[in-house]
Design an enzyme around this catalytic site. Structure first.
Site, PDB file in Angstrom:
ATOM      1  N   ASP A   1      74.956  27.696 -18.022  1.00  0.00           N
ATOM      2  CA  ASP A   1      75.490  29.206 -17.824  1.00  0.00           C
ATOM      3  C   ASP A   1      76.035  29.488 -16.283  1.00  0.00           C
ATOM      4  O   ASP A   1      75.047  30.043 -15.583  1.00  0.00           O
ATOM      5  CB  ASP A   1      74.311  29.981 -18.403  1.00  0.00           C
ATOM      6  CG  ASP A   1      74.807  31.439 -18.498  1.00  0.00           C
ATOM      7  OD1 ASP A   1      76.161  31.704 -18.581  1.00  0.00           O
ATOM      8  OD2 ASP A   1      74.052  32.222 -18.663  1.00  0.00           O
TER       9      ASP A   1
ATOM     10  N   ASP B   1      82.750  32.126 -17.296  1.00  0.00           N
ATOM     11  CA  ASP B   1      81.357  32.159 -17.665  1.00  0.00           C
ATOM     12  C   ASP B   1      81.042  30.737 -18.625  1.00  0.00           C
ATOM     13  O   ASP B   1      81.635  31.221 -19.809  1.00  0.00           O
ATOM     14  CB  ASP B   1      81.097  33.345 -18.220  1.00  0.00           C
ATOM     15  CG  ASP B   1      79.577  33.718 -18.737  1.00  0.00           C
ATOM     16  OD1 ASP B   1      78.929  32.506 -18.889  1.00  0.00           O
ATOM     17  OD2 ASP B   1      79.220  34.465 -19.387  1.00  0.00           O
TER      18      ASP B   1
END
Ligand SMILES: *[C@@H]1O[C@H](CO)[C@@H](O)[C@H](O)[C@H]1NC(C)=O
Length: 383
Positions: free
Chosen positions: A66, A268
């Site tokens: 992440d 992201d």
């Protein structure tokens, strides 16, 4: 769904060939990197993960990668609420709690009101994700063995979260994963910690294959000498939320300019799909990706969508149809660029996994820039 059955990672030989090449380069440059094999896919799994070994003796934890958050955490036997791992595979703290006076604790807690009253208290953390999933726990420090690409095995004491209370509203964290590998550029990230120990440059990159799998690396050795397009990371006014935000960018579709201009975009890898604010999303839908029978029909009917970063010369981010459309198991074609306003993202635009596929994407915190290049993420062909 069990990610271990996805079985689409880099073929064994290729990955080791890639490691071999990396070690050859390491010896020459006297610097180091760390490489991880990635598994997972955008559809149907919706995430990419790596295995991280923690502790002595080491235990492997499968973590969702992440770049949209800093803190790495694993499910914690404290006991644990909202844990999906069987108890014997949860992380067991053993008197190795980080104290709240520790500078890393301040790095993960809200700034104006440091909740540290007693310096010997444990350091609590809470992370909330865009899909309203969350993890609550304590910061611990343990040995994380990592093999550097120059062949040296390091055993660094690194801080990470021991999460004993998770909520899963969306898909984050994914069902079979043990937690999240936070790759943001905040001080508490494992990347920043390894960098402050002098082991690697503060650079992280990933190559997510459209057919599943790929690789992740820490350090700057894999940056190709040419072919990478760079754009600066925007400095955030909030010191706590250090996202990889870029822009502004204008959108082109089918070779033509669109009404979508001046988008700020956050890269992201923790988001499966791409999200635009409702205005940009509506403009895209109005351009009319219609239902088709197969991705092949779609790709032959569509030119790529292109994001043009106006402040950095010639910085184009190409999004071919495969990087914004999904063909479901039932053969339906869906737009993989969703309306972020609908899920409470407000004006934030996110470039998620779907649009990051088949590219080498580099987050360079040393030079405050993000770069990308087309790549075959199944192979180490980018060297
Ligand atoms: C590998 O790199 C690390 C970190 O830069 C360094 O400490 C170590 O001595 C290197 N090992 C070799 C064999 O060069």
């Amino acid at each position: 769904m069990d990610v271990k059955n996805s079985g689409r990672g880099i073929p064994f030989m290729t990955f080791y060939l890639f490691l071999l090449l990396l070690s050859a380069i390491s010896v020459l440059s006297h610097a180091s990197s760390i490489a991880f094999q990635i598994k997972g896919n955008v559809y149907p799994l919706g995430y990419y993960s790596v295995n991280l070994a923690i502790g002595n003796p080491p235990k492997a934890y499968e973590l969702d990668i992440d770049t949209g958050s800093d803190l790495t955490w694993v499910q914690c036997d404290a006991p644990c609420k909202g844990c999906t791992l069987p108890r014997d595979r949860q992380y067991k703290p053993h008197g190795n709690l980080v104290k709240c006076v520790d500078p890393l604790c301040a790095a993960i807690q809200s700034a104006p009101n440091p909740p540290c009253v007693n310096p010997n208290e444990q350091c609590d953390y809470e992370v909330e994700y865009a899909d309203q999933g969350s993890s609550l726990g304590v910061l611990v420090r343990d040995i994380i063995p990592l093999k550097l690409t120059n062949g040296t095995l390091t055993h660094s004491m690194l801080a990470f979260g021991c999460g004993y209370d998770q909520t899963h509203v969306g898909h984050n964290p994914p069902p079979s994963a043990a937690g999240v590998l936070g790759l943001g550029n905040g001080r508490a990230s494992i990347l920043s910690q390894l960098n402050s120990k002098g082991l690697i440059r503060n650079v992280v990159g990933h190559c997510l294959s459209g057919t599943g799998g790929g690789f992740l690396f820490f350090g700057d050795q894999l940056i190709p000498q040419s072919g990478v397009v760079w754009t600066p990371i925007l400095q955030s006014s909030s010191s706590l939320l250090k996202h990889y935000k870029t822009g502004p960018a204008d959108m082109f579709f089918n070779g033509k300019a669109t009404s979508v201009k001046g988008l700020e975009l956050t890269f992201d890898s923790g988001s499966s799909y791409t999200y635009f604010n409702s205005l940009a999303h509506k403009a895209l839908v109005d351009l009319g990706p219609k239902p088709f029978k197969s991705l092949h029909d779609v790709t032959s009917n569509f030119k790529p969508l292109v994001l043009s970063f106006t402040k950095s010369k010639n910085s184009l981010f190409q999004v071919p149809p495969e990087a914004y459309l999904i063909v479901t198991k039932h053969g339906n074609v869906c737009l993989g660029i969703l309306d972020g306003t609908e899920i409470g993202l407000g004006n934030t635009n996110i470039i998620g996994d779907i649009s990051l596929q088949d590219k080498l994407v580099i987050y360079d915190n040393e030079k405050q820039r993000i770069g990308w290049a087309s790549a075959n993420c199944d192979r180490s062909s980018l060297m």
